[in-house]
Design a protein around this motif. Sequence first.
Motif, PDB file in Angstrom:
ATOM      1  N   UNK A 168       0.825  -1.207   0.000  1.00 49.28           N
ATOM      2  CA  UNK A 168       0.000   0.000   0.000  1.00 49.28           C
ATOM      3  C   UNK A 168       0.863   1.263   0.000  1.00 49.28           C
ATOM      4  N   UNK A 169       1.949   1.227   0.737  1.00 50.04           N
ATOM      5  CA  UNK A 169       2.859   2.373   0.819  1.00 50.04           C
ATOM      6  C   UNK A 169       3.498   2.653  -0.540  1.00 50.04           C
ATOM      7  N   UNK A 170       3.991   1.605  -1.207  1.00 46.65           N
ATOM      8  CA  UNK A 170       4.610   1.790  -2.518  1.00 46.65           C
ATOM      9  C   UNK A 170       3.572   2.210  -3.560  1.00 46.65           C
ATOM     10  N   UNK A 171       2.385   1.664  -3.477  1.00 47.23           N
ATOM     11  CA  UNK A 171       1.324   2.053  -4.408  1.00 47.23           C
ATOM     12  C   UNK A 171       0.974   3.525  -4.245  1.00 47.23           C
ATOM     13  N   UNK A 172       0.931   3.990  -3.018  1.00 53.62           N
ATOM     14  CA  UNK A 172       0.630   5.404  -2.764  1.00 53.62           C
ATOM     15  C   UNK A 172       1.747   6.297  -3.290  1.00 53.62           C
ATOM     16  N   UNK A 173       2.988   5.880  -3.133  1.00 55.15           N
ATOM     17  CA  UNK A 173       4.121   6.695  -3.578  1.00 55.15           C
ATOM     18  C   UNK A 173       4.216   6.738  -5.098  1.00 55.15           C
ATOM     19  N   UNK A 174       4.039   5.592  -5.751  1.00 51.48           N
ATOM     20  CA  UNK A 174       4.212   5.525  -7.202  1.00 51.48           C
ATOM     21  C   UNK A 174       2.960   5.923  -7.982  1.00 51.48           C
ATOM     22  N   UNK A 175       1.802   5.840  -7.364  1.00 56.14           N
ATOM     23  CA  UNK A 175       0.565   6.157  -8.058  1.00 56.14           C
ATOM     24  C   UNK A 175       0.038   7.550  -7.785  1.00 56.14           C
ATOM     25  N   UNK A 176       0.798   8.351  -7.064  1.00 58.25           N
ATOM     26  CA  UNK A 176       0.330   9.702  -6.718  1.00 58.25           C
ATOM     27  C   UNK A 176       0.322  10.607  -7.945  1.00 58.25           C
ATOM     28  N   UNK A 177      -0.564  11.585  -7.912  1.00 60.19           N
ATOM     29  CA  UNK A 177      -0.657  12.570  -8.981  1.00 60.19           C
ATOM     30  C   UNK A 177       0.664  13.330  -9.072  1.00 60.19           C
ATOM     31  N   UNK A 178       1.200  13.447 -10.269  1.00 61.76           N
ATOM     32  CA  UNK A 178       2.481  14.108 -10.470  1.00 61.76           C
ATOM     33  C   UNK A 178       3.650  13.143 -10.507  1.00 61.76           C
ATOM     34  N   UNK A 179       3.451  11.935 -10.016  1.00 62.38           N
ATOM     35  CA  UNK A 179       4.500  10.911 -10.050  1.00 62.38           C
ATOM     36  C   UNK A 179       4.148   9.850 -11.085  1.00 62.38           C
ATOM     37  N   UNK A 180       2.908   9.412 -11.064  1.00 62.96           N
ATOM     38  CA  UNK A 180       2.451   8.335 -11.942  1.00 62.96           C
ATOM     39  C   UNK A 180       2.635   8.724 -13.406  1.00 62.96           C
ATOM     40  N   UNK A 181       3.268   7.848 -14.170  1.00 65.23           N
ATOM     41  CA  UNK A 181       3.462   8.084 -15.591  1.00 65.23           C
ATOM     42  C   UNK A 181       4.738   8.828 -15.934  1.00 65.23           C
ATOM     43  N   UNK A 182       5.435   9.378 -14.968  1.00 67.93           N
ATOM     44  CA  UNK A 182       6.693  10.090 -15.195  1.00 67.93           C
ATOM     45  C   UNK A 182       7.831   9.174 -14.745  1.00 67.93           C
ATOM     46  N   UNK A 183       8.568   8.644 -15.698  1.00 67.75           N
ATOM     47  CA  UNK A 183       9.583   7.631 -15.399  1.00 67.75           C
ATOM     48  C   UNK A 183      10.638   8.141 -14.419  1.00 67.75           C
ATOM     49  N   UNK A 184      11.080   9.358 -14.572  1.00 69.49           N
ATOM     50  CA  UNK A 184      12.097   9.909 -13.686  1.00 69.49           C
ATOM     51  C   UNK A 184      11.600  10.066 -12.258  1.00 69.49           C
ATOM     52  N   UNK A 185      10.395  10.571 -12.124  1.00 70.62           N
ATOM     53  CA  UNK A 185       9.825  10.741 -10.786  1.00 70.62           C
ATOM     54  C   UNK A 185       9.484   9.402 -10.145  1.00 70.62           C
TER      55      UNK A 185
END
Length: 136
Positions: free
Chosen positions: A42-59
């Motif tokens: 759940x923690x990793x999903x929240x970090x990687x799926x957040x708006x502004x992070x999701x879909x941006x490979x560098x972020x």
Amino acid sequence: MAAQSQPAGGDNNPGISQAAHDAAVTAARAEGVTAGAKEATDRLSAALGAEGVKGDAGRMAAALDLAVKSPGMSGADVAAFVVDNVAASKPAATPAAAYAAQRSAAASLAAPEAKGDGKGDKSALAAAVAATNKRR
């Protein structure tokens, strides 16, 4: 006093057998592992799926790295830190329309277009067959 084998509280085995104790410890350990795995996911999903992070490979790479190296941070905190401190990746240089044009140009090299009537020019083939028939 030295001959007494019971502890001050009473019986040596006050109500639970060793087998029951071992079973309870095993069950508690399995439950803890399951809960810990769910919390980490759940923690990793929240970090990687957040708006502004999701879909941006560098972020996303930065968020994953920070989440692994800072297990005390929540997923939301990791995402907020990454959005504030990591520049967004630039969009792809080739837009979708240019990509489609490149693909169709490459396809025409492999499969040339047919003539207007759909049958194509067969004069070269007809000449080769006629030359072969003359030799017979």
